[in-house]
Design an enzyme around this catalytic site. Structure first.
Site, short mmCIF file in Angstrom:
data_model
loop_
_atom_site.label_atom_id
_atom_site.label_comp_id
_atom_site.label_asym_id
_atom_site.label_seq_id
_atom_site.Cartn_x
_atom_site.Cartn_y
_atom_site.Cartn_z
N LYS A 40 30.09 70.03 72.55
CA LYS A 40 29.72 70.24 73.96
C LYS A 40 30.97 70.11 74.81
CE LYS A 40 26.24 68.21 77.11
NZ LYS A 40 25.13 67.21 77.18
N SER A 116 20.87 69.07 78.34
CA SER A 116 22.07 69.77 78.77
C SER A 116 23.00 70.15 77.61
CB SER A 116 22.85 68.91 79.76
OG SER A 116 23.33 67.73 79.14
N SER A 140 19.18 64.90 76.51
CA SER A 140 20.01 66.11 76.39
C SER A 140 20.44 66.47 74.99
CB SER A 140 21.23 66.00 77.30
OG SER A 140 20.85 66.18 78.65
#
Lengths: 420, 66
Positions: A40, A116, A140
């Protein structure tokens, strides 16, 4: 899959899961030798600005070294091949991003990947890489794992170092892996453990490697009340499949789970707003408008409400820990339903129309609020072959990732949990 | 200013503008409704948490250690 194959798949992909391709890394020896992985884009990657899904952070100086967990995976032989798309500053459950484009669900590109850690879920679910790093403040890792049909681990708060990651909510931020299979999830988790003085929240605990083990004798409960109320038909079915496979019929009530969700929301918006206040003063036009409005509102919440939420957090922790005197594992759906359409504003849940964006994390927030370790497992539902994926949370007591992971490994062996 | 189900005040335009000024955020008028919508949710949820009766001695979850 080799790193070269992963790079080929990334280049051909239309999922919008990758923001930067990382080339030139080579495999070393170790338990993860040659495993390609993505991170990420809030993890520091040497040579890249840590953008955290934002426009503003792209102006940061490139990171001079990898985040420790990225480096630890590399030291175990894994090969970083990509930085991955994410919701702006991690304040997101959908996978939508106005700067980098929406991340698409690998099983239906018209649907949300979840967020996310959107790129992490989509890249693993879409077969671009078998392993990815994500972060989880309120869900997330678990939300995209559920919507993209992969395994995810949110470890105990403080287990894995967050040093070298762009923060969101210090009280609630965790990092962890998403993977194609439970064995790789476990191996990656093992490789990243260990104390780190650079993250004040990281526990001074030695690595406690998890190995495959028996699950006979584990006392397994099914979360009722709030967790059933916010689970739609697909989610209830997924929990029932897992509970049946594990031979569990026992219901447990997590007292005040709805209040915990509310308190997590308050802590998130206040700490997130405070973190970004200077940027909100100087560059408000450079935020995604939806993120900006949430963060500005967070700055306006009275401090007394924040303190009450933190006081409640201690109360709630003590209550939930008592449950672990009766059970070793608690099962709950990871998301109320499978992936909504991209841009969908509301979902139907048990006869009510509720906002999609906030509701996707309603089942994960009361768990991460007190830092419990959770393995999110994809569920094969015999009643719905070919349906969009949905996952279940396997929740354990603090520092008992071994229990959650052994259950995940067993479910995979039984054919109940298989990545899509 | 109105009250929601939990007795929390719902902020008026003037209140939002004054809070933004206190925070030194240059809030554009067209952002006000979005900020208010989020603030209303946060205050409603803070009201849910506020209804939990906790002992005066209840410590915050994070405890500072010198």
């Amino acid at each position: 899959m080799t790193p070269a194959q992963a790079l080929q798949r990334i280049e051909a992909s239309t999922l919008n899961a990758v923001t930067e391709i990382v080339r030139g890394r080579t495999a070393g020896p170790g338990p993860l030798s040659g495993v390609p992985f993505g991170a990420k884009n809030l993890f520091d990657v040497a040579g890249l600005p840590t953008r955290a899904g934002s426009l503003i952070n792209r102006e940061r100086a490139p990171a001079v070294r990898d985040a420790p967990v990225v480096a630890r995976l590399g030291a175990a032989g894994a090969v970083l091949v990509a930085a991955l798309n994410m919701g702006e500053y991690a304040y997101d459950f959908t996978g939508e991003n106005v700067h980098d484009g929406n991340c698409r669900n690998p099983h239906d590109p018209e649907r949300m990947s979840g967020g996310s850690s959107s790129g992490s879920g989509a890249a693993v679910g879409g077969g671009l890489v078998p392993l990815a790093l994500g972060s989880d403040t309120n869900g997330s890792i678990r939300v995209p794992a559920s919507l993209c049909g992969v395994f995810g681990l949110k470890p105990t708060y403080g287990r894995l170092t967050r040093a070298g990651t762009f923060p969101f909510v210090n009280s609630l931020d965790h990092v962890g892996p998403l993977a194609r299979d439970a064995r790789l999830l476990t191996d990656a988790y093992n490789a990243m453990q260990g104390p780190d003085a650079d993250d004040p929240a990281c526990a001074q605990r030695p690595a406690e490697p998890v190995t495959e083990g028996a699950i006979e004798g584990l006392r397994i409960g099914i979360a009722g009340g709030f967790f059933e109320q916010y689970a739609g038909p697909e989610a209830r079915d997924a929990v029932a499949v897992v509970a049946h496979a594990l031979g569990s019929t026992r219901r447990v009530e997590i007292e005040a789970a709805g209040v915990a969700r509310a308190a997590a929301y308050v802590i998130t918006t206040v700490e997130g707003g405070s973190l970004h206040l200077e940027r909100l003063r100087t560059r408000p036009q450079d935020f995604d408008p939806a993120t900006r409005d949430r963060l500005i509102a967070g700055c306006m919440v009275p401090g007394a409400h924040y303190v009450q939420a933190q006081r409640f957090r201690r109360w709630y922790r003590e209550r939930v820990l008592r449950l672990f005197e009766e059970v070793d594992v608690i099962l709950a759906a990871a998301t109320p339903q499978s992936a909504p359409l991209i841009g969908q504003a509301t979902i139907e849940l048990n006869g009510e129309t509720v906002p999609a964006r906030a509701t996707l994390g309603v089942l994960t927030q009361p768990i991460s609020f007190i830092g419990l370790p959770v393995a999110a497992v994809p569920v094969v539902r015999p009643s719905a072959p070919g349906a969009m994926p949905i996952g279940v949370q396997v929740i354990a007591a603090p520092w008992r990732e071994d229990v959650a992971l052994r259950v995940a490994l067993a479910l995979e062996r039984m054919g109940v949990s298989i990545s899509r | 200013m109105g009250r929601n189900d939990h007795g929390m005040n719902e902020p008026s335009d003037a209140m939002i503008d004054e809070m933004a000024a206190a925070l030194r955020i240059a809030l554009r008028p067209e952002w006000r409704d979005g900020v208010r919508a989020n603030l209303v949710i946060s205050l409603r949820l803070a009201g849910v948490v506020g209804e939990m009766a906790l002992d005066d001695e209840a410590d915050l979850a994070p405890v500072f250690r010198a």
